[in-house]
Design a protein around this motif. Structure first.
Motif, PDB file in Angstrom:
ATOM      1  N   MET A   1      59.918 -40.757  69.824  1.00 42.39           N
ATOM      2  CA  MET A   1      58.657 -40.129  70.118  1.00 42.39           C
ATOM      3  C   MET A   1      58.820 -38.643  70.452  1.00 42.39           C
ATOM      4  SD  MET A   1      56.349 -42.200  69.578  1.00 42.39           S
ATOM      5  CE  MET A   1      57.050 -43.444  68.555  1.00 42.39           C
ATOM      6  N   GLN A   2      60.046 -38.243  70.627  1.00 44.91           N
ATOM      7  CA  GLN A   2      60.289 -36.839  70.939  1.00 44.91           C
ATOM      8  C   GLN A   2      59.872 -35.937  69.770  1.00 44.91           C
ATOM      9  OE1 GLN A   2      64.319 -36.000  72.010  1.00 44.91           O
ATOM     10  NE2 GLN A   2      63.664 -34.689  73.690  1.00 44.91           N
ATOM     11  N   ALA A   3      60.042 -36.435  68.548  1.00 48.99           N
ATOM     12  CA  ALA A   3      59.633 -35.662  67.372  1.00 48.99           C
ATOM     13  C   ALA A   3      58.114 -35.469  67.361  1.00 48.99           C
ATOM     14  CB  ALA A   3      60.092 -36.364  66.104  1.00 48.99           C
ATOM     15  N   LEU A   4      57.378 -36.473  67.790  1.00 51.98           N
ATOM     16  CA  LEU A   4      55.917 -36.367  67.851  1.00 51.98           C
ATOM     17  C   LEU A   4      55.492 -35.312  68.868  1.00 51.98           C
ATOM     18  CD1 LEU A   4      53.207 -37.493  66.860  1.00 51.98           C
ATOM     19  CD2 LEU A   4      53.351 -39.204  68.670  1.00 51.98           C
ATOM     20  N   VAL A   5      56.189 -35.278  69.992  1.00 50.19           N
ATOM     21  CA  VAL A   5      55.877 -34.281  71.019  1.00 50.19           C
ATOM     22  C   VAL A   5      56.142 -32.880  70.480  1.00 50.19           C
ATOM     23  CG1 VAL A   5      56.533 -33.392  73.287  1.00 50.19           C
ATOM     24  CG2 VAL A   5      56.255 -35.852  72.946  1.00 50.19           C
ATOM     25  N   TRP A   6      57.295 -32.674  69.861  1.00 51.89           N
ATOM     26  CA  TRP A   6      57.630 -31.338  69.361  1.00 51.89           C
ATOM     27  C   TRP A   6      56.734 -30.919  68.197  1.00 51.89           C
ATOM     28  CZ3 TRP A   6      59.649 -28.038  72.338  1.00 51.89           C
ATOM     29  CH2 TRP A   6      60.543 -28.430  73.320  1.00 51.89           C
ATOM     30  N   ALA A   7      56.366 -31.873  67.358  1.00 56.14           N
ATOM     31  CA  ALA A   7      55.427 -31.558  66.280  1.00 56.14           C
ATOM     32  C   ALA A   7      54.065 -31.163  66.870  1.00 56.14           C
ATOM     33  CB  ALA A   7      55.279 -32.749  65.343  1.00 56.14           C
ATOM     34  N   GLY A   8      53.647 -31.858  67.907  1.00 56.43           N
ATOM     35  CA  GLY A   8      52.391 -31.524  68.584  1.00 56.43           C
ATOM     36  C   GLY A   8      52.442 -30.151  69.235  1.00 56.43           C
ATOM     37  N   VAL A   9      53.589 -29.823  69.829  1.00 54.59           N
ATOM     38  CA  VAL A   9      53.745 -28.494  70.433  1.00 54.59           C
ATOM     39  C   VAL A   9      53.637 -27.419  69.357  1.00 54.59           C
ATOM     40  CG1 VAL A   9      55.394 -26.965  71.575  1.00 54.59           C
ATOM     41  CG2 VAL A   9      55.056 -29.275  72.434  1.00 54.59           C
ATOM     42  N   LEU A  61      47.557 -31.146  70.747  1.00 52.73           N
ATOM     43  CA  LEU A  61      47.544 -31.656  72.122  1.00 52.73           C
ATOM     44  C   LEU A  61      47.437 -33.177  72.138  1.00 52.73           C
ATOM     45  CD1 LEU A  61      45.376 -28.996  73.925  1.00 52.73           C
ATOM     46  CD2 LEU A  61      47.821 -29.374  74.154  1.00 52.73           C
ATOM     47  N   GLY A  62      46.684 -33.724  71.204  1.00 54.32           N
ATOM     48  CA  GLY A  62      46.613 -35.187  71.097  1.00 54.32           C
ATOM     49  C   GLY A  62      47.954 -35.797  70.708  1.00 54.32           C
ATOM     50  N   ALA A  63      48.673 -35.127  69.828  1.00 52.38           N
ATOM     51  CA  ALA A  63      49.990 -35.620  69.434  1.00 52.38           C
ATOM     52  C   ALA A  63      50.972 -35.537  70.596  1.00 52.38           C
ATOM     53  CB  ALA A  63      50.518 -34.809  68.247  1.00 52.38           C
ATOM     54  N   VAL A  64      50.890 -34.475  71.390  1.00 50.46           N
ATOM     55  CA  VAL A  64      51.749 -34.367  72.565  1.00 50.46           C
ATOM     56  C   VAL A  64      51.442 -35.494  73.552  1.00 50.46           C
ATOM     57  CG1 VAL A  64      52.263 -32.963  74.605  1.00 50.46           C
ATOM     58  CG2 VAL A  64      52.160 -31.892  72.361  1.00 50.46           C
ATOM     59  N   ALA A  65      50.160 -35.716  73.798  1.00 56.04           N
ATOM     60  CA  ALA A  65      49.779 -36.783  74.726  1.00 56.04           C
ATOM     61  C   ALA A  65      50.229 -38.144  74.216  1.00 56.04           C
ATOM     62  CB  ALA A  65      48.266 -36.761  74.948  1.00 56.04           C
TER      63      ALA A  65
END
Length: 71
Positions: A1-9, A61-65
């Protein structure tokens, strides 16, 4: 899920850059002393970009959340 957070950032930062571009574009257009029709044309284009930038920021922001909740 770290990739999703960084993509969201990355998406959020790209959206923020688009918002800053919109602010600068409007300031330039107002300072250029354009007539009303030309200023209206510039503002219509900027509004479309601004809407896309806000949407991209919201998706980011939704992807980060989601990444934080799932991770």
């Amino acid at each position: 899920m770290q990739a999703l957070v960084w993509a969201g950032v990355a998406m959020t930062l790209a959206g923020l850059a688009g918002i800053v571009w919109c602010i600068l574009a409007v300031r330039r257009a107002r300072g250029a002393g354009l007539d009303e029709a030309a200023l209206r044309a510039v503002l219509q284009r900027v509004v479309a970009v601004n809407l896309g930038a806000f949407g991209l920021s919201a998706l980011g922001l939704g992807a980060v959340a989601a990444g934080l909740i799932l991770g």
